[in-house]
Motif scaffolding. Sequence first.
Motif, mmCIF file in Angstrom:
data_model
loop_
_atom_site.group_PDB
_atom_site.id
_atom_site.type_symbol
_atom_site.label_atom_id
_atom_site.label_comp_id
_atom_site.label_asym_id
_atom_site.label_seq_id
_atom_site.Cartn_x
_atom_site.Cartn_y
_atom_site.Cartn_z
ATOM 1 N N ASP A 159 0.828 -1.203 0.000
ATOM 2 C CA ASP A 159 0.000 0.000 0.000
ATOM 3 C C ASP A 159 0.864 1.254 0.000
ATOM 4 O OD1 ASP A 159 -2.697 1.348 0.472
ATOM 5 O OD2 ASP A 159 -1.578 2.060 2.207
ATOM 6 N N ALA A 160 2.061 1.186 0.558
ATOM 7 C CA ALA A 160 2.922 2.365 0.682
ATOM 8 C C ALA A 160 3.952 2.438 -0.441
ATOM 9 C CB ALA A 160 3.615 2.376 2.037
ATOM 10 N N ARG A 161 4.815 1.414 -0.533
ATOM 11 C CA ARG A 161 5.852 1.446 -1.569
ATOM 12 C C ARG A 161 6.365 0.055 -1.890
ATOM 13 N NH1 ARG A 161 9.307 4.509 2.614
ATOM 14 N NH2 ARG A 161 8.668 6.313 1.409
ATOM 15 N N ILE A 162 6.853 -0.078 -3.112
ATOM 16 C CA ILE A 162 7.550 -1.276 -3.561
ATOM 17 C C ILE A 162 8.962 -0.846 -3.919
ATOM 18 C CG2 ILE A 162 7.658 -3.108 -5.296
ATOM 19 C CD1 ILE A 162 4.593 -2.693 -5.661
ATOM 20 N N VAL A 163 9.943 -1.440 -3.279
ATOM 21 C CA VAL A 163 11.342 -1.050 -3.459
ATOM 22 C C VAL A 163 12.088 -2.184 -4.157
ATOM 23 C CG1 VAL A 163 13.456 -0.307 -2.294
ATOM 24 C CG2 VAL A 163 11.221 0.331 -1.348
ATOM 25 N N ILE A 164 12.648 -1.887 -5.317
ATOM 26 C CA ILE A 164 13.415 -2.877 -6.077
ATOM 27 C C ILE A 164 14.881 -2.498 -5.997
ATOM 28 C CG2 ILE A 164 13.771 -3.947 -8.329
ATOM 29 C CD1 ILE A 164 10.877 -3.118 -9.009
ATOM 30 N N VAL A 165 15.691 -3.401 -5.478
ATOM 31 C CA VAL A 165 17.127 -3.164 -5.319
ATOM 32 C C VAL A 165 17.867 -4.181 -6.175
ATOM 33 C CG1 VAL A 165 19.063 -3.129 -3.696
ATOM 34 C CG2 VAL A 165 16.814 -2.296 -2.968
ATOM 35 N N ASP A 166 18.564 -3.706 -7.193
ATOM 36 C CA ASP A 166 19.279 -4.606 -8.096
ATOM 37 C C ASP A 166 20.407 -3.835 -8.765
ATOM 38 O OD1 ASP A 166 20.120 -6.214 -10.325
ATOM 39 O OD2 ASP A 166 18.237 -7.301 -10.223
ATOM 40 N N PRO A 167 21.667 -4.274 -8.589
ATOM 41 C CA PRO A 167 22.789 -3.562 -9.219
ATOM 42 C C PRO A 167 22.608 -3.377 -10.726
ATOM 43 C CG PRO A 167 23.598 -5.235 -7.709
ATOM 44 C CD PRO A 167 22.124 -5.439 -7.824
ATOM 45 N N PHE A 168 21.936 -4.346 -11.366
ATOM 46 C CA PHE A 168 21.736 -4.292 -12.816
ATOM 47 C C PHE A 168 20.284 -4.001 -13.175
ATOM 48 C CE2 PHE A 168 25.479 -6.889 -12.024
ATOM 49 C CZ PHE A 168 26.411 -6.270 -12.850
ATOM 50 N N GLY A 169 19.615 -3.209 -12.348
ATOM 51 C CA GLY A 169 18.223 -2.869 -12.579
ATOM 52 C C GLY A 169 17.990 -1.999 -13.795
ATOM 53 N N TRP A 170 19.058 -1.600 -14.466
ATOM 54 C CA TRP A 170 18.955 -0.752 -15.657
ATOM 55 C C TRP A 170 18.965 -1.545 -16.963
ATOM 56 C CZ3 TRP A 170 23.235 -1.409 -18.797
ATOM 57 C CH2 TRP A 170 24.381 -1.935 -18.192
ATOM 58 N N THR A 171 19.211 -2.841 -16.915
ATOM 59 C CA THR A 171 19.341 -3.615 -18.147
ATOM 60 C C THR A 171 17.985 -3.822 -18.824
ATOM 61 O OG1 THR A 171 19.070 -5.747 -17.024
ATOM 62 C CG2 THR A 171 21.316 -4.863 -17.174
ATOM 63 N N VAL A 172 18.030 -4.214 -20.079
ATOM 64 C CA VAL A 172 16.813 -4.468 -20.844
ATOM 65 C C VAL A 172 15.970 -5.532 -20.159
ATOM 66 C CG1 VAL A 172 15.905 -5.373 -23.027
ATOM 67 C CG2 VAL A 172 17.830 -3.772 -23.044
ATOM 68 N N GLU A 173 16.618 -6.597 -19.661
ATOM 69 C CA GLU A 173 15.896 -7.692 -19.018
ATOM 70 C C GLU A 173 15.219 -7.222 -17.728
ATOM 71 O OE1 GLU A 173 19.146 -9.224 -21.558
ATOM 72 O OE2 GLU A 173 19.075 -7.775 -19.912
ATOM 73 N N ILE A 185 -0.168 -4.667 -11.560
ATOM 74 C CA ILE A 185 -0.181 -4.086 -10.218
ATOM 75 C C ILE A 185 -1.590 -3.750 -9.723
ATOM 76 C CG2 ILE A 185 0.089 -1.640 -10.841
ATOM 77 C CD1 ILE A 185 2.167 -1.485 -8.544
ATOM 78 N N THR A 186 -2.525 -3.568 -10.642
ATOM 79 C CA THR A 186 -3.889 -3.242 -10.217
ATOM 80 C C THR A 186 -4.773 -4.480 -10.040
ATOM 81 O OG1 THR A 186 -4.584 -2.945 -12.516
ATOM 82 C CG2 THR A 186 -3.804 -0.980 -11.360
ATOM 83 N N ASN A 187 -4.239 -5.653 -10.309
ATOM 84 C CA ASN A 187 -5.043 -6.879 -10.249
ATOM 85 C C ASN A 187 -5.282 -7.336 -8.810
ATOM 86 O OD1 ASN A 187 -4.922 -6.834 -13.012
ATOM 87 N ND2 ASN A 187 -3.439 -8.506 -13.195
ATOM 88 N N ASN A 188 -6.534 -7.614 -8.474
ATOM 89 C CA ASN A 188 -6.904 -8.248 -7.197
ATOM 90 C C ASN A 188 -6.372 -7.520 -5.967
ATOM 91 O OD1 ASN A 188 -8.177 -10.434 -8.617
ATOM 92 N ND2 ASN A 188 -6.137 -11.305 -8.964
ATOM 93 N N ARG A 189 -6.304 -6.209 -6.048
ATOM 94 C CA ARG A 189 -5.819 -5.446 -4.901
ATOM 95 C C ARG A 189 -6.909 -5.338 -3.832
ATOM 96 N NH1 ARG A 189 -1.335 -3.037 -4.934
ATOM 97 N NH2 ARG A 189 -2.030 -1.410 -3.485
ATOM 98 N N VAL A 190 -6.494 -5.209 -2.576
ATOM 99 C CA VAL A 190 -7.461 -5.033 -1.486
ATOM 100 C C VAL A 190 -7.487 -3.579 -1.032
ATOM 101 C CG1 VAL A 190 -7.246 -7.418 -0.719
ATOM 102 C CG2 VAL A 190 -5.770 -5.667 0.300
ATOM 103 N N SER A 191 -6.613 -2.757 -1.610
ATOM 104 C CA SER A 191 -6.597 -1.323 -1.334
ATOM 105 C C SER A 191 -6.559 -0.587 -2.661
ATOM 106 C CB SER A 191 -5.361 -0.948 -0.503
ATOM 107 O OG SER A 191 -5.215 0.462 -0.401
ATOM 108 N N GLU A 192 -7.341 0.488 -2.766
ATOM 109 C CA GLU A 192 -7.381 1.247 -4.005
ATOM 110 C C GLU A 192 -6.107 2.057 -4.228
ATOM 111 O OE1 GLU A 192 -10.816 3.684 -4.107
ATOM 112 O OE2 GLU A 192 -12.239 2.008 -4.246
ATOM 113 N N ARG A 193 -5.411 2.371 -3.164
ATOM 114 C CA ARG A 193 -4.203 3.183 -3.267
ATOM 115 C C ARG A 193 -3.082 2.396 -3.945
ATOM 116 N NH1 ARG A 193 -0.868 5.372 2.020
ATOM 117 N NH2 ARG A 193 0.971 6.155 0.922
ATOM 118 N N LEU A 194 -2.429 3.030 -4.918
ATOM 119 C CA LEU A 194 -1.285 2.398 -5.570
ATOM 120 C C LEU A 194 -0.006 2.767 -4.822
ATOM 121 C CD1 LEU A 194 -1.873 2.801 -9.422
ATOM 122 C CD2 LEU A 194 -2.055 0.727 -8.042
ATOM 123 N N PRO A 195 0.851 1.801 -4.545
ATOM 124 C CA PRO A 195 2.104 2.113 -3.853
ATOM 125 C C PRO A 195 3.080 2.832 -4.768
ATOM 126 C CG PRO A 195 2.087 -0.173 -4.543
ATOM 127 C CD PRO A 195 0.728 0.366 -4.872
#
Length: 310
Positions: A159-173, A185-195
């Motif tokens: 509900d608050a945030r999703i944090v992705i930590v990856d040294p190579f988070g910039w690659t195409v993959e 991300i909007t599928n089957n949520r129990v809160s309307e707020r997007l993190p």
Amino acid sequence: MIYEYALEPAVLTSWASNNRDYAEFLREYGLGTARIVSSFPKKKASKLRSYLLQHCPQDAQSLTGQRYTEMVLKVVESIVVRDVQVHNTAEWAEAAVIENRRAPFDVILSSTGIQEGNNVTPASMYSQGSIWNHSGQVNISRTNEGLLGAVLNLIRLADARIVIVDPFGWTVEAISFIQFMLQSITNNRVSERLPAIMLFYKEKRGSGNSGNGSPSADHVRQQIFQALTFDVSDLQLEVFELRETENNDVFHNRCILTEHGGVITGHGISVSGDDSHTDEAILMKPEIYQKKWRQFIEQICFQIVSEARV
């Protein structure tokens, strides 16, 4: 690897009166575990806290009463925020059934059995094959579907945030996986707020031997948005390119964090797309989660090379 639990106050009361159950609750529920308690029947942690404390044993200063209060405080440290609809019933079990049929919980833990397929009781939760049992680590295929399957509830319930930590988070993959994740991300949520979504990756300096360096955070952010097929105006995406500094920890491990916990993977989000390639996803223990949260959210213990915010 985490699951939303609707928890009846009567169960907490019972556990508070028993040494073993009290100790097990502190160990098996909350941040760093697979079992996160739902805000049901309320919408906010503060409201749930007040609601649960109203069910405190009559003698609040007794050992049982003190344990119950401690358990309530642990519950509200990390809850699944749910947009609960108002139910015209005072019965917890009846309201739980109504809410479950509107938007299913992962598990309903009640003092006595109710006629829902995802219900367990203290008497049945240890049965063979019980849905109460959850694995702390899983083997996954290195595909978008395989990785998302391991972190789906982490993403869905955030509900608050999703944090992705990856040294190579910039690659195409890596960008491909983030796009794949955001499409669901909007599928089957129990809160309307997007993190809010936060991506941290490590600077790679280009040279004749090592090839091109990492792109700027703004470029990565634009690339992520490029292939999304839904309205991104309400989506908060922040990207950070980081550099290691002297006398500080290295940027190496790969993980996904939310307010409910974190999952570590060996290869990170740069999936290969080959079903024969596998990886492991491991649920973080509280102390490891808190370390990563401090490093990337509370303090950002690295030099920011570039950043792109809303």
